[in-house]
Design a protein around this motif. Structure first.
Motif, PDB file in Angstrom:
ATOM      1  N   UNK A 254      70.121  14.175 -27.437  1.00 28.85           N
ATOM      2  CA  UNK A 254      70.963  14.127 -28.633  1.00 28.85           C
ATOM      3  C   UNK A 254      72.239  14.880 -28.367  1.00 28.85           C
ATOM      4  N   UNK A 255      73.345  14.313 -28.781  1.00 30.32           N
ATOM      5  CA  UNK A 255      74.599  15.040 -28.644  1.00 30.32           C
ATOM      6  C   UNK A 255      75.657  14.340 -29.450  1.00 30.32           C
ATOM      7  N   UNK A 256      76.520  15.136 -30.017  1.00 24.59           N
ATOM      8  CA  UNK A 256      77.577  14.608 -30.862  1.00 24.59           C
ATOM      9  C   UNK A 256      78.439  13.620 -30.077  1.00 24.59           C
ATOM     10  N   UNK A 257      79.172  12.819 -30.827  1.00 22.51           N
ATOM     11  CA  UNK A 257      80.162  11.927 -30.223  1.00 22.51           C
ATOM     12  C   UNK A 257      81.090  12.754 -29.333  1.00 22.51           C
ATOM     13  N   UNK A 258      81.268  12.324 -28.111  1.00 26.41           N
ATOM     14  CA  UNK A 258      82.207  13.013 -27.228  1.00 26.41           C
ATOM     15  C   UNK A 258      81.647  14.259 -26.577  1.00 26.41           C
ATOM     16  N   UNK A 259      80.357  14.511 -26.730  1.00 26.01           N
ATOM     17  CA  UNK A 259      79.792  15.728 -26.157  1.00 26.01           C
ATOM     18  C   UNK A 259      79.522  15.554 -24.663  1.00 26.01           C
TER      19      UNK A 259
ATOM     20  N   UNK B  90      66.224  16.915 -25.730  1.00 27.87           N
ATOM     21  CA  UNK B  90      67.293  17.757 -25.180  1.00 27.87           C
ATOM     22  C   UNK B  90      68.493  17.623 -26.099  1.00 27.87           C
ATOM     23  N   UNK B  91      69.160  18.732 -26.338  1.00 33.29           N
ATOM     24  CA  UNK B  91      70.272  18.685 -27.281  1.00 33.29           C
ATOM     25  C   UNK B  91      71.536  19.232 -26.628  1.00 33.29           C
ATOM     26  N   UNK B  92      72.609  18.448 -26.691  1.00 32.56           N
ATOM     27  CA  UNK B  92      73.918  18.956 -26.249  1.00 32.56           C
ATOM     28  C   UNK B  92      74.657  19.397 -27.503  1.00 32.56           C
TER      29      UNK B  92
END
Ligand code: ADP
Ligand code: MG
Length: 700
Positions: free
Chosen positions: A303-308, A454-456
């Motif tokens: 998982x990670x925000x747009x552009x991460x 996993x999280x960015x």
């Protein structure tokens, strides 16, 4: 047969055993998934009315739903904009007007002065005095008082043709059956756990929710926070957790290729990158790298925000598989996005001597055959594509890793189908699933309990938040000027057209019209158009032209939602943003704000705006944080919509609501663990009760 019907458990007892439920009603009920007596008992009221007390007329306030009693003082027909029958009643403490817009002569004749009525309805402020519009009412003849209701009156979510009275009648019968034979709805939550989490037993909870006593805490019931509700929610969530936990356990018995090749490619790749990884990227990459060296298949959600910067992390995983002599498939939800990945991967990996194949449904004939031969022989190491990747004739030699981008667009069964591709060689490929709809960790661990996470949670340095304004469409010409101003300063802009209908054709048409209109208003700009109906090559050439700054303005449909990466674009106009969910808007807006310049986003809505839409657009204006936006989206639209599971039928809850019940999730996980450990024999019945046939589907 008959004897069996009289003792079998209620989850297999058809509702037609209840007197008065014939085939017609059974059909109607089946439409909303109510087939067994247990289904009916789990079909809970959405709210309650208090008909247990008769309120004095003098004590009423607007907004009350109340039972009242009074004697008719007079009746009159009021002419005016709408003809209406007014009946004024009094009880010594005050007056009330009953107003009917539809009435028959017979009805009027029965409402003469002196008649005693008992009414139920909502109290509103009328022109002269308090009123009830179209109340339910009964004449009270004679003197014996009619008994008021003993319980709060349930109001059931219903379907066409099913009256509330019918629901009450049916649930009365189901509850009577339960009363007589409670063993037919067995208790599966161990007493020890019920005690620990203070949960009432199942029969008590069910009975309470259908017929709460007059002193029940209504507010608590409406909020879904009553112990009786929590009890059912808890059991349902535990069942889900157990079901996903079983999937996870089964996965441990599967074999996956151990991807422990030398790190040469990864080192070279990182050395060539013009930036260094963020701490969050490094953490995620390490978690994935460790999983890939195990011999049970990885199932990990990134998982990670747009552009991460998820793509770089995916590339590292892909290189690890290639270094270990295995193939990699990267699947994207749209052709455009698959092209974008193709381009990024080519730019990064060609210098390392890695070739990349591209497979979509457009490739036909000879080209496709060649490609398939390459995949089957193992000559093609890395393939990027769309759903076309899991068509039956696509065969891999040594598929070691499947990467899926934007998972909420794919159902679990599609994921599984691609995984099956690796089976030929006796192993199952590892899977990495990427999503830009970050949901809170506790929620993710429940919704995706079969996946590791996993999280960015960090953006690359130097990103400037996108400044967002919300404007009505009446300001369109101002917005056009803004586009002119930006583009004459060598910036680039997107103009995004959205439609309510899920019709690619209509959306394309709207975009074409908009492009033509903008062409007239902005003759000095070079304007391009992309939509889902263009041929792949045409789409690509437009996108490339935009990327090379040969176009100033790109008019597009939501096909550009994901993945498109043009750092010089710093202005985005979104038409009718009120039609989109927050997560989607955030995705779209993420196309700007990728360069060194401050970027702007204009949300240009149609009036009138609903309260909910106003709130959603407000969130977009206030925040650039994908995690916060996803949380708000969950609150405003519900988990089914946001996780994209509504259509696919996975993760549907009868009673639980992941957002509302988030606070329970931690306890639920503990309880599920405890049941697995100490009461393994209860796992199957719990899963069967709440998930039934659907588990098979999830495990497809
Ligand atoms: P998303 O997570 O939305 O898929 P991308 O992987 O497309 O994000 O990355 C967005 C942009 O940020 C790309 O241009 C990518 O090259 C760049 N990028 C990724 N990681 C970093 C980093 N650590 N530092 C600077 N830029 C980065
Ligand atoms: Mg991406």
């Amino acid at each position: 047969m008959k004897a069996k019907l009289e003792t079998q458990s209620l989850d297999v007892t058809p509702i037609t055993v209840l007197k008065g439920i014939g085939p017609r009603n059974a059909d109607r009920l089946a439409r909303i998934g109510v087939c067994t007596v247990q289904d009916l008992l789990f079909h809970l009221p959405s709210r309650y009315q208090d008909r247990t007390r008769v309120l004095p007329l003098g004590a009423l306030t607007p907004g009350d739903q109340a039972v009242v009693e009074g004697v008719v003082e007079f009746t009159e027909i009021r002419l005016g904009r709408r003809r209406s029958l007014l009946v004024r009643i009094a009880d010594g403490s005050g007056h009330l007007v009953l107003r009917f817009f539809h009435f028959s002569a017979a009805q009027k004749a029965g409402l003469t002065a002196g008649v005693r009525l008992r009414c139920f309805g909502e109290v509103r402020r009328g022109p002269a005095t308090l009123e009830m519009i179209h109340p339910e009412y009964d004449r009270i003849d004679g003197h014996e008082p009619v008994a008021a209701a003993e319980c709060l009156t349930p109001v059931y979510p219903t379907t066409e043709g099913m009256h509330q009275l019918t629901w009450r009648g049916m649930t009365d019968k189901a509850l009577a059956l339960l009363e007589a034979q409670p063993e037919r709805l067995p208790e599966w939550l161990p007493e020890q756990l019920r005690h620990r989490y203070r949960l009432p037993d199942l029969c008590t909870a069910v009975r309470y929710l259908h017929r709460p006593p007059p002193d029940a805490a209504q507010a608590e019931l409406l909020a879904g926070a009553h112990p009786a509700q929590r009890r059912l929610v808890f059991e349902e969530l535990v069942a889900h957790q157990l079901s996903l936990g079983r999937l996870r356990q089964r996965r441990r018995h599967h074999r996956a290729p151990v991807l422990n090749g030398a790190k040469s490619l990864r080192r070279q790749f990182l050395a060539n990158l013009p930036f260094s990884l963020t701490g969050a990227q490094r953490r995620a990459a390490d978690e994935i790298a460790a999983d890939l060296q195990q011999h049970c298949p990885m199932m990990r959600l990134l998982q990670g925000d747009v552009g991460s910067g998820k793509t770089v992390v995916a590339a590292l995983a892909a290189l690890q598989a290639l270094e270990s002599g295995h193939q990699v498939a990267l699947m994207a939800p749209t052709e455009l996005l698959s092209e974008q990945h193709l381009r990024s991967f080519r730019a990064w990996l060609s210098p390392l001597g890695i070739e990349i194949a591209w497979l979509t449904s457009r490739q036909k004939g000879r080209a496709r055959e060649l490609l398939l031969t390459g995949l089957a022989s193992g000559d093609a190491g890395l393939v990027v594509g769309t759903q076309a990747l899991f068509q039956a004739d696509v065969v891999f030699d040594r598929l070691g890793l499947v990467i899926i981008d934007e998972q909420h667009r794919f159902g679990v069964h599609q994921r599984m189908a691609l995984r099956e591709k690796g089976r030929e060689s006796g192993t199952i490929p590892h899977q990495l699933i990427m999503t830009a709809t970050p949901i809170p960790r506790t929620l993710a661990m429940t919704a995706y309990a079969d996946l590791d996470l996993s999280i960015i949670d960090e953006l690359p340095p130097g990103r400037i938040p996108v400044a967002t304004v919300v404007l009505p469409a009446s300001r369109r010409l101002d917005v056009v000027e803004r586009v002119r101003a930006a583009c004459t300063q060598q910036r680039q802009a997107y103009w995004v057209c959205t439609l309510i209908e899920e019709s690619e054709a209509l959306e394309a048409e709207a975009a074409e019209e908009t492009a033509a209109q903008l062409g007239q208003l902005l003759p000095e700009l070079r304007i391009g158009l992309v939509h889902g109906r263009l041929k792949a090559v045409d789409k690509e050439s437009v996108m490339l032209a935009f990327q090379r700054q040969e176009l100033d303005l790109l008019v597009a449909t939501t096909v550009i939602e994901v993945g498109v990466d043009v750092p010089n674009a710093s202005l985005m106009i979104i038409e009718n943003p009120e039609r989109l969910g927050l997560a989607q808007l955030h995705q779209l807006r993420g196309r700007v704000g990728r360069g060194a310049l401050e970027s702007h986003c204009v949300l240009m809505y149609q009036t009138p705006l609903s309260a909910n839409a106003r709130q959603r657009l407000g969130v977009m204006r206030e925040s650039n944080d994908g995690f916060l936006i996803a949380r708000k989206d969950l609150e405003l639209r519900g988990a089914g919509e946001v996780l994209g599971t509504r259509q696919t039928g996975e993760m549907q809850f009868r009673i639980a609501d992941l957002v509302r019940d988030e606070a329970l999730l931690e306890d639920v996980r503990q309880a599920a663990r405890s049941i697995l450990q100490h009461y393994p024999e209860r796992v199957a019945p719990l899963v069967k009760r709440w998930i039934g046939g659907r588990e098979q589907y999830i495990d497809a």
